[in-house]
Motif scaffolding. Structure first.
Motif, PDB file in Angstrom:
ATOM      1  N   THR A   1       0.829  -1.209   0.000  1.00 45.73           N
ATOM      2  CA  THR A   1       0.000   0.000   0.000  1.00 45.73           C
ATOM      3  C   THR A   1       0.861   1.255   0.000  1.00 45.73           C
ATOM      4  OG1 THR A   1      -0.123  -0.158   2.427  1.00 45.73           O
ATOM      5  CG2 THR A   1      -1.916  -1.148   1.155  1.00 45.73           C
ATOM      6  N   SER A   2       2.136   1.112   0.382  1.00 47.70           N
ATOM      7  CA  SER A   2       3.082   2.232   0.335  1.00 47.70           C
ATOM      8  C   SER A   2       4.489   1.659   0.405  1.00 47.70           C
ATOM      9  CB  SER A   2       2.853   3.203   1.499  1.00 47.70           C
ATOM     10  OG  SER A   2       3.237   2.610   2.722  1.00 47.70           O
ATOM     11  N   ALA A   3       5.466   2.481   0.046  1.00 47.68           N
ATOM     12  CA  ALA A   3       6.856   2.019   0.077  1.00 47.68           C
ATOM     13  C   ALA A   3       7.282   1.702   1.501  1.00 47.68           C
ATOM     14  CB  ALA A   3       7.775   3.081  -0.530  1.00 47.68           C
ATOM     15  N   GLN A   4       6.862   2.523   2.471  1.00 40.62           N
ATOM     16  CA  GLN A   4       7.235   2.278   3.864  1.00 40.62           C
ATOM     17  C   GLN A   4       6.579   1.017   4.397  1.00 40.62           C
ATOM     18  OE1 GLN A   4       9.558   4.038   5.700  1.00 40.62           O
ATOM     19  NE2 GLN A   4       9.297   2.251   7.026  1.00 40.62           N
ATOM     20  N   ALA A   5       5.302   0.823   4.046  1.00 43.64           N
ATOM     21  CA  ALA A   5       4.606  -0.387   4.493  1.00 43.64           C
ATOM     22  C   ALA A   5       5.271  -1.630   3.918  1.00 43.64           C
ATOM     23  CB  ALA A   5       3.138  -0.333   4.090  1.00 43.64           C
ATOM     24  N   GLU A   6       5.737  -1.544   2.683  1.00 41.32           N
ATOM     25  CA  GLU A   6       6.439  -2.666   2.057  1.00 41.32           C
ATOM     26  C   GLU A   6       7.726  -2.983   2.811  1.00 41.32           C
ATOM     27  OE1 GLU A   6       7.989  -4.016  -2.389  1.00 41.32           O
ATOM     28  OE2 GLU A   6       7.816  -1.884  -1.904  1.00 41.32           O
ATOM     29  N   ARG A   7       8.511  -1.953   3.113  1.00 42.57           N
ATOM     30  CA  ARG A   7       9.764  -2.162   3.848  1.00 42.57           C
ATOM     31  C   ARG A   7       9.492  -2.767   5.222  1.00 42.57           C
ATOM     32  NH1 ARG A   7      11.242   2.700   1.124  1.00 42.57           N
ATOM     33  NH2 ARG A   7      10.340   3.972   2.787  1.00 42.57           N
ATOM     34  N   ASP A   8       8.498  -2.226   5.902  1.00 36.70           N
ATOM     35  CA  ASP A   8       8.171  -2.744   7.238  1.00 36.70           C
ATOM     36  C   ASP A   8       7.748  -4.214   7.176  1.00 36.70           C
ATOM     37  OD1 ASP A   8       8.710  -0.253   8.258  1.00 36.70           O
ATOM     38  OD2 ASP A   8       6.604   0.351   8.455  1.00 36.70           O
ATOM     39  N   ALA A   9       6.967  -4.565   6.144  1.00 37.15           N
ATOM     40  CA  ALA A   9       6.501  -5.949   6.017  1.00 37.15           C
ATOM     41  C   ALA A   9       7.668  -6.903   5.823  1.00 37.15           C
ATOM     42  CB  ALA A   9       5.513  -6.063   4.858  1.00 37.15           C
ATOM     43  N   PHE A  10       8.620  -6.519   4.982  1.00 37.30           N
ATOM     44  CA  PHE A  10       9.772  -7.388   4.745  1.00 37.30           C
ATOM     45  C   PHE A  10      10.619  -7.541   6.006  1.00 37.30           C
ATOM     46  CE2 PHE A  10       9.126  -6.687   0.113  1.00 37.30           C
ATOM     47  CZ  PHE A  10       9.162  -8.012  -0.279  1.00 37.30           C
ATOM     48  N   VAL A  11      10.783  -6.451   6.750  1.00 32.84           N
ATOM     49  CA  VAL A  11      11.559  -6.532   7.991  1.00 32.84           C
ATOM     50  C   VAL A  11      10.887  -7.474   8.980  1.00 32.84           C
ATOM     51  CG1 VAL A  11      12.299  -5.237  10.033  1.00 32.84           C
ATOM     52  CG2 VAL A  11      12.656  -4.274   7.747  1.00 32.84           C
ATOM     53  N   ARG A  12       9.590  -7.332   9.152  1.00 30.46           N
ATOM     54  CA  ARG A  12       8.859  -8.178  10.107  1.00 30.46           C
ATOM     55  C   ARG A  12       8.829  -9.630   9.653  1.00 30.46           C
ATOM     56  NH1 ARG A  12       3.329  -5.114  10.925  1.00 30.46           N
ATOM     57  NH2 ARG A  12       2.913  -6.827  12.376  1.00 30.46           N
ATOM     58  N   LEU A  13       8.693  -9.848   8.327  1.00 24.19           N
ATOM     59  CA  LEU A  13       8.742 -11.217   7.809  1.00 24.19           C
ATOM     60  C   LEU A  13      10.106 -11.843   8.057  1.00 24.19           C
ATOM     61  CD1 LEU A  13       6.826 -10.957   4.410  1.00 24.19           C
ATOM     62  CD2 LEU A  13       6.271 -12.532   6.268  1.00 24.19           C
TER      63      LEU A  13
ATOM     64  N   GLU B   1      12.269 -11.098  10.425  1.00 24.09           N
ATOM     65  CA  GLU B   1      12.420 -11.382  11.854  1.00 24.09           C
ATOM     66  C   GLU B   1      11.634 -12.624  12.249  1.00 24.09           C
ATOM     67  OE1 GLU B   1      12.970  -6.702  13.280  1.00 24.09           O
ATOM     68  OE2 GLU B   1      11.032  -7.728  13.487  1.00 24.09           O
ATOM     69  N   TYR B   2      10.408 -12.710  11.738  1.00 22.91           N
ATOM     70  CA  TYR B   2       9.578 -13.866  12.081  1.00 22.91           C
ATOM     71  C   TYR B   2      10.195 -15.164  11.575  1.00 22.91           C
ATOM     72  CZ  TYR B   2       5.927 -17.336  12.022  1.00 22.91           C
ATOM     73  OH  TYR B   2       5.244 -18.502  12.195  1.00 22.91           O
ATOM     74  N   LEU B   3      10.651 -15.175  10.333  1.00 28.92           N
ATOM     75  CA  LEU B   3      11.209 -16.400   9.762  1.00 28.92           C
ATOM     76  C   LEU B   3      12.502 -16.803  10.460  1.00 28.92           C
ATOM     77  CD1 LEU B   3      10.523 -15.718   5.973  1.00 28.92           C
ATOM     78  CD2 LEU B   3       9.335 -17.342   7.459  1.00 28.92           C
ATOM     79  N   THR B   4      13.297 -15.829  10.856  1.00 32.38           N
ATOM     80  CA  THR B   4      14.522 -16.135  11.601  1.00 32.38           C
ATOM     81  C   THR B   4      14.184 -16.844  12.903  1.00 32.38           C
ATOM     82  OG1 THR B   4      15.711 -14.247  10.653  1.00 32.38           O
ATOM     83  CG2 THR B   4      16.550 -15.145  12.715  1.00 32.38           C
ATOM     84  N   GLU B   5      13.177 -16.336  13.626  1.00 35.62           N
ATOM     85  CA  GLU B   5      12.760 -16.960  14.882  1.00 35.62           C
ATOM     86  C   GLU B   5      12.172 -18.350  14.640  1.00 35.62           C
ATOM     87  OE1 GLU B   5      10.032 -14.295  16.706  1.00 35.62           O
ATOM     88  OE2 GLU B   5      11.508 -12.698  17.000  1.00 35.62           O
ATOM     89  N   LEU B   6      11.371 -18.490  13.593  1.00 36.57           N
ATOM     90  CA  LEU B   6      10.752 -19.780  13.300  1.00 36.57           C
ATOM     91  C   LEU B   6      11.806 -20.830  12.989  1.00 36.57           C
ATOM     92  CD1 LEU B   6       8.121 -21.402  12.740  1.00 36.57           C
ATOM     93  CD2 LEU B   6       8.272 -20.622  10.356  1.00 36.57           C
TER      94      LEU B   6
END
Length: 400
Positions: free
Chosen positions: A170-182, A184-189
């Motif tokens: 929906t925005s460039a910032q939202a895209e960056r935030d989503a990738f960062v959170r993904l 982090e989540y995958l690293t923990e998983l």
């Protein structure tokens, strides 16, 4: 000087139905320089089938943007994966994942896919109307890929939000935030699964997969592989299922033919892939050296976007391409790509789509559209609807 076609000038009509624009471009030639909608970004766009097929397999078009000094939102957060790598790295990564993600493993999922489909339809059909995307097309592939990889059920709602933002931001910032959170989540998983030991899911197997020479996936490569399998393993199939049902309901003669002869099911899925495939354009490639595509010079470092949707409507390859015909010879469509980057999850997507469509058509004989589809997904990557309202007579379900 080469003309730049501003695709944004076509407005919302282009998002809803890009096919007339691609057809007009094809009349002028198979390759064009275009400015993407809502972006200040210029790329070459390939709209002809033969040219697209050749470009998909051209080793001079690199997927690794870092070779040209380019970076994307997922580069640091996710890391190296199949969609952004070239040989020999791509060959190595694909070989390692292919050891765990086999055709046999996909086939073994058939009973579970049917069970999930039946459960979703059991919940959906008594109501007489529903949004297909929310009730079946999204939860089916999401559940399958999360179970396959071992993603806990409690995490799936949040994962869906992040996944949607990654493929249609929906925005460039939202895209960056989503990738960062993904990331982090995958690293923990991955770390949780590494500590827990073997559990039989695909991600656990990938952690322990070893080549004959002892080679294994690094932590960053595991994260990238999990990302590709999770995102590509469900986002595209959502669109394949909803696009297929929409095409059948807007072509009642084809739906009637399928109901009368279920051996046409494979043809219905393949025709959907050609006619309204789930991926509009392949992810970027970049010229690693000077080259020509259909006589058009492309300079080193320039971006190239290959039109999978556009190629599927090329009349030189598919006569009367704007018609939806489940008996058509649609061999050679490019919906899953071509060459070394051919979609690893194609067998799983086909199996899920066949199961969902057959079950829905058989259990809802009075199925019909309940209004226009929702918004078409923004951007140039995915081709699908946010929602597809349907209605039917609840008592017609033979399992009720």
């Amino acid at each position: 000087m080469v003309e730049t076609v501003d695709l944004g000038e076509f407005g919302d009509d282009f998002r809803r139905n890009p096919h007339p624009v691609y057809a007009r471009l094809r009349e002028r030639g198979p390759v064009h320089r275009v400015r993407l909608p809502e972006e200040d970004h210029v790329t070459w766009l390939v709209v002809g089938h033969a040219e697209a097929r050749a470009a998909l397999a051209d080793p001079r078009l690199a997927k690794d943007a870092s070779r040209m000094g380019r970076t994307f939102p997922d580069d640091r957060a996710i890391g190296r994966h199949l969609l952004v790598s070239d040989p020999p790295q791509h060959t190595r990564l694909r070989s390692l994942v292919s050891r765990a993600f086999t055709v046999r493993r996909v086939e073994e999922l058939r009973p579970r896919i049917q069970e999930i489909t039946d459960d979703l339809l059991d919940a959906m059909l008594p109501h007489g109307r529903a949004d297909l995307v929310e009730s079946l097309a999204y939860p089916l592939p999401l559940t399958v890929i999360c179970e396959l990889l071992g993603v806990p059920e409690l995490d799936r709602t949040e994962f869906r939000k992040l996944s949607s933002e990654a493929v249609a931001p929906t925005s460039a910032q939202a895209e960056r935030d989503a990738f960062v959170r993904l990331g982090e989540y995958l690293t923990e998983l991955i770390e949780d699964k590494r500590c827990a030991g073997p559990s039989g899911d695909l991600l656990s197997d990938l952690i322990r997969t070893t080549a004959q020479d002892g080679d294994r996936l690094s932590p960053g490569e595991l994260r990238g592989m999990a990302f590709v399998l999770l995102i590509a393993g469900h986002e595209t199939t959502v669109n394949l299922i909803s696009n297929a049902v929409h095409a059948l309901l807007t072509h009642p003669d084809q739906l009637a033919a399928l109901r009368a002869d279920m051996t046409l099911l494979d043809g219905a899925v393949e025709e959907t892939l050609r006619y309204e495939g789930p991926v509009e354009n392949a992810t970027y490639r970049f010229a690693a050296e000077p080259l020509e595509i259909a006589g058009v010079p492309v300079a080193p470092g320039e971006a190239v976007m290959i039109g999978l949707t556009a190629a599927g409507r090329d009349a030189e390859r598919f006569p009367a391409p704007d018609g939806f015909d489940i008996r058509r010879d649609n061999r050679g469509h490019l919906a899953f790509g071509h060459g070394i980057h051919y979609c690893l999850g194609a067998p799983l997507a086909r199996l899920e789509a066949r199961t969902a469509i057959r079950s829905l058509v058989e259990r809802a004989p009075s199925l019909a559209l309940d209004g226009p589809p929702g918004e078409w997904i923004p951007g140039m990557l995915m081709r699908g609807m946010r929602s597809l309202p349907l209605r039917w007579t609840p008592s017609s379900d033979p399992r009720a």
